[in-house]
Every structure is written in structure tokens, then in C-alpha cells.
Design an enzyme around this catalytic site. Structure first.
Site, PDB file in Angstrom:
ATOM      1  CB  CYS A   1      68.672  68.963  34.783  1.00  0.00           C
ATOM      2  SG  CYS A   1      69.634  70.724  33.760  1.00  0.00           S
ATOM      3  CG  ASP A   2      64.794  67.244  35.744  1.00  0.00           C
ATOM      4  OD1 ASP A   2      65.644  67.457  36.464  1.00  0.00           O
ATOM      5  OD2 ASP A   2      64.420  67.137  34.370  1.00  0.00           O
TER       6      ASP A   2
ATOM      7  CB  CYS B   1      67.681  69.786  31.102  1.00  0.00           C
ATOM      8  SG  CYS B   1      69.684  69.430  31.531  1.00  0.00           S
TER       9      CYS B   1
END
Length: 301
Positions: free
Chosen positions: A133-134, A130
Site C-alpha cells: 500500500c505505502d 502494508c
């Protein structure tokens, strides 16, 4: 018979349990592997509103405790069948059966992996599924994205605004993604296309520092990267519920933002639902919507 059965103990399912218990409903949450879902594997979560930084495991533990403290019951069970019965629904898990007046399906979806040695070991240490997300953890670093669909191109475009470089690796000579995404990626100076190639090895001891690529002729090369974002699709596991909730072409529940299905009393929430964005925040939102709708439906019966 419970008021509400919830299948899936991730963010969506546990949020649904919290909302349902606060409404005074009896709730049973059934989870097949581990409560918390995919986020438990995340080393650090920094994009959940109001929580600047938390490990995925700590976040999941707190969510589970909150649901249980409110009185939600939880059990480990792999649900393999579901049917409508007079007055509600029956779930089958091996030799066990569970009955509820309403049903919330929060079955999630699993990221499709590359199946490489040490891939699971390096999740959170350079390997991610992701970019949203990261991606922030890879500011000014060399990264790579594996995949050729919309998600892969969108991830590459997102990373191009954060990372030093992005190698976009696809096993074919053309992308499956929308042409608009491909053209946009071509305009980014720090995105490099690596076509007709597969990621075949992950290098690095405690963290990822390079990947090996093999092209269709069998030639291989190693490129230094600190982050590899794998975007080769997700796998929903919604088959056992297809008679109760319509599935789209990808196997996701075909339900809108109201989380309602074709079957009165059946609601869906989280990554298992057809949607544009799959994040903790959208899973929590679905859980609250589904639980509220289920409680309203029970009141109107």
C-alpha cells in the site's frame, strides 16, 4: 427481518451493501467501531483503480454515503453472537437482536501492533502495516521491516525494489518464513538482516526519522529510517461466527473466491477471509461477489 445482514462496515461490507441495495434487497450493516475500517487511518491512498489519490478517510466517507444514499441501513453494534433460526439468522449485540434471511460476514482483521509508545500516532507518518500500500512513498529512502514470517520477507523484497535500504528486523535468530523468501532476500544488496532484535522505540516529532533496536543481550542502538513496516501478523475476530462458518488455523474464514461458507445463506468477504492478498481492491471484489451470491441464494429459496 432484513433480506441481508452485513457484519462489518469496511470496504467489503459497504460494497456488499451497495450491490445488495442495487438488487432491491433490504440491508442492515452493523459496525462495532467506525465505518470504513483500517483504511481510514491511511493518509493517502494511491492504488485504487480510477482514483489517483484520496485520503483513506475521504474514501471511506464516500463509500458510506453511497451505501446509505442507496437505502442501506447502518448501526453501530458489537456483534457477540450469531445463530441460525427458522427462515434466516439472528445476531446478538448486547441486549439487541437483529434478524436477516441471509448473512454476510465482513468482519475484517486488525494488524497486530508492536505496542510501542506513539506507534498509533505515527501511522501514516512513517509507520505502516502494508508495504504494497505505502511502499511507493519511500522511494530512495531508508526503511525497516519488523517481522520474521512470509509477510515480512515479502515486504522486504518488495521494498528492496523501491527504497534505498531495508533493515529486516527479527526477534529470533531464524526466520519463520519460507526458505525461498529468505534466500531471495539474501541476494538483495540493500537488505540488511538484524537478528535477535526488537524495535523498542520510535523516534521523530511529526514524522518517523529513526528507530531504537534492543538485542537479546540488552544492548541497544538507534538507526535512521523514514519508514517502518510492521509485519507481525493480523488478528481476525471471527470467533462468534465459528458455528456458521469454518475457520482455518489462523482464525480466518475458510472460504474460497466464491465467498460461500459451509452454511447455506452465510457468505464472507474481505480481510476476514483466508486469502493471499488483502487490499481495498480485493475487499471490494469480495463484497460484490458475496452480495451477488446472497441475492441469488435468496432468489432460489
Amino acid at each position: 427481518m432484513y433480506d441481508i445482514l452485513v457484519v462489518g462496515g469496511g470496504t467489503a461490507g459497504l460494497t456488499a451493501a451497495i450491490y445488495a441495495r442495487r438488487a432491491g434487497r433490504t440491508v442492515l450493516v452493523l459496525e462495532s467501531t467506525g465505518f470504513g475500517g483500517q483504511i481510514t487511518a491511511s493518509h493517502l491512498v494511491e492504488n485504487y483503480p480510477g482514483i489517483p489519490a484520496v485520503s483513506g478517510l475521504d474514501y471511506s466517507d464516500a463509500l458510506l454515503k453511497q451505501a446509505k444514499d442507496l437505502g442501506a441501513e447502518t448501526k453501530f453494534a458489537q456483534v457477540t453472537g450469531a445463530e441460525q433460526i427458522p427462515g434466516g439468522f439472528r445476531l446478538t449485540a448486547g441486549k439487541k437482536e437483529f434478524e436477516g434471511k441471509a448473512l454476510i460476514l465482513a468482519t475484517g482483521a486488525k494488524h497486530r501492533t508492536l505496542g510501542l509508545p506513539r506507534e498509533e500516532e505515527l501511522v501514516g507518518r512513517g509507520v505502516s502495516y502494508c508495504a504494497v500500500c505505502d511502499g511507493a512513498f519511500f522511494k530512495d529512502k531508508d526503511t525497516a521491516v519488523a517481522g520474521g514470517g512470509d509477510s515480512a520477507l515479502q515486504s522486504a523484497l518488495f521494498l528492496s525494489g523501491v527504497a534505498k535500504s531495508v533493515a529486516l528486523i527479527h526477534r529470533r535468530d531464524t526466520f519463520r518464513a519460507q526458505a525461498a523468501y529468505v534466500e531471495a532476500a539474501k541476494t538483495k544488496a540493500n537488505i540488511t538482516f538484524v537478528m535477535d532484535s526488537n524495535v523498542t522505540a520510535l523516534e521523530g516529532e511529526n514524522t518517523l526519522n529513526a528507530i531504537t533496536l534492543t538485542d537479546k543481550s540488552g544492548g541497544s542502538k538507534t538507526i535512521p529510517v523514514e519508514g517502518l513496516f510492521i509485519e507481525v501478523g493480523q488478528i481476525p475476530d471471527n470467533g462468534p461466527f465459528a458455528q456458521l462458518a469454518e475457520l482455518d488455523g489462523g482464525g480466518y474464514f475458510a472460504a474460497g473466491e466464491d465467498c460461500r461458507t459451509k452454511t447455506p445463506g452465510v457468505f464472507v468477504a474481505g480481510d476476514c477471509r483466508s486469502k493471499e492478498l488483502r487490499q481495498l481492491t480485493t475487499a471490494a471484489a469480495d463484497g460484490s461477489v458475496a452480495a451477488t451470491a446472497a441475492c441469488q441464494w435468496l432468489d432460489e429459496r
